[in-house]
Scaffold this motif. Structure first.
Motif: not given
Ligand SMILES: NC(=O)c1ccc[n+]([C@@H]2O[C@H](COP(=O)([O-])OP(=O)(O)OC[C@H]3O[C@@H](n4cnc5c(N)ncnc54)[C@H](O)[C@@H]3O)[C@@H](O)[C@H]2O)c1
Ligand SMILES: O=C(O)C[C@H](O)C(=O)O
Length: 230
Positions: A10, A13, A33, A35, A62, A93, A139, A144
């Motif tokens: 992460n 990325i 957002i 993590n 966020v 968070h 998650s 979210m």
């Molecule tokens: N801040 C918060 O309250 C909160 C809440 C929920 C999830 N999250 C975080 O949000 C993030 C995404 O969660 P999710 O459930 O949507 O995950 P997910 O796996 O459903 O989606 C991740 C997306 O990122 C894309 N991706 C992967 N590598 C990439 C790259 N190099 N460049 C661009 N895009 C790329 C994937 O294709 C996918 O569409 C995670 O880090 C999760 O922990 C944060």
């Protein structure tokens, strides 16, 4: 996969996306957002600093989902309509770094200490509760999306000059010894208009604050180190 593997994926990325943000939309408000937010926000700041585009008023972790959870759980326990509830959530968070300030919650409900402790723990563990319930299928998604939309909308209101738009967010901060901290933030035409202090804390919240500082400090430092070494 270990937590460190997850961090590295992460963090990598986020670093590459922030490099692109610095190049193609250097004046954007960035709502982080991904993590671990406690580390990815410091990573973003370092990337932007290196690119010469860092503006601390425009970078937000966020934490709105923590506020949504705290409000929902409080409303259930206090038996008040959730749309009337306000609860600041400060710190960061992740786990114990999420510190809901139920002593400042409105409407007042005078809940017993054991209820406040249970609500605090449920708010802190909310993300993990969802991850475990989804058993490998990701998650929190809809909640979210709701929280992300609320925060993005607040940013847009601020940019459009709507007065007194206040949300909790993990931002560059000087209200504690840590360089980043979540607290109430006023949003304005340039992003962060004002970072508010914590206000009066209960003894339980004071303890929570003391306990979270070392963990949050380590996560911030981990992000800064990652950004500068790779
Ligand atoms: N801040 C918060 O309250 C909160 C809440 C929920 C999830 N999250 C975080 O949000 C993030 C995404 O969660 P999710 O459930 O949507 O995950 P997910 O796996 O459903 O989606 C991740 C997306 O990122 C894309 N991706 C992967 N590598 C990439 C790259 N190099 N460049 C661009 N895009 C790329 C994937 O294709 C996918 O569409 C995670 O880090 C999760 O922990 C944060
Ligand atoms: O993705 C996670 O680990 C949890 C997420 O940050 C959440 O609060 O739901």
């Amino acid at each position: 996969m270990t937590r460190d593997d997850l961090f590295n994926i992460n963090a990598g990325i986020v670093k590459s996306l922030c490099t692109a943000i610095a190049k193609y939309c250097p004046n954007a408000l960035v709502n982080m957002i991904s993590n671990p937010v406690n580390s990815t926000v410091p990573i973003a700041a370092e990337v932007f600093k290196k690119a010469g585009t860092y503006d601390e008023k425009k970078l937000f972790g966020v934490t709105t989902l923590d506020v949504v959870r705290a409000k929902t759980f409080y409303a259930g326990k206090a038996k008040v309509p959730v749309e009337e509830v306000n609860v600041p959530v400060v710190g960061g968070h992740a786990g114990i770094t999420i510190l809901p300030l139920f002593s400042q919650a409105t409407p007042k409900a005078n809940l017993p200490d054991e209820d406040i402790k249970a609500l605090t723990k449920r708010t802190q563990d909310g993300g993990t509760e969802v991850v475990e319930a989804k058993a490998g299928k990701g998650s929190a998604t809809l909640s979210m999306a709701y929280a992300g939309a609320l925060f993005a909308d607040a940013c847009l209101k601020g940019l459009n000059g709507v007065p007194d738009v206040v949300e909790c967010s993990f931002v560059q901060s000087s209200i504690t010894e840590l360089p980043f901290f979540a607290s109430k933030v006023k949003l304005g035409k340039n992003g962060v208009d004002e970072v508010f202090g914590l206000g009066p804390l209960s003894d339980y919240e004071k303890q929570g604050l003391e306990s979270l500082i070392p963990e949050l400090k380590a996560s911030i430092e981990k992000g800064i180190k990652f950004a500068n070494q790779s």
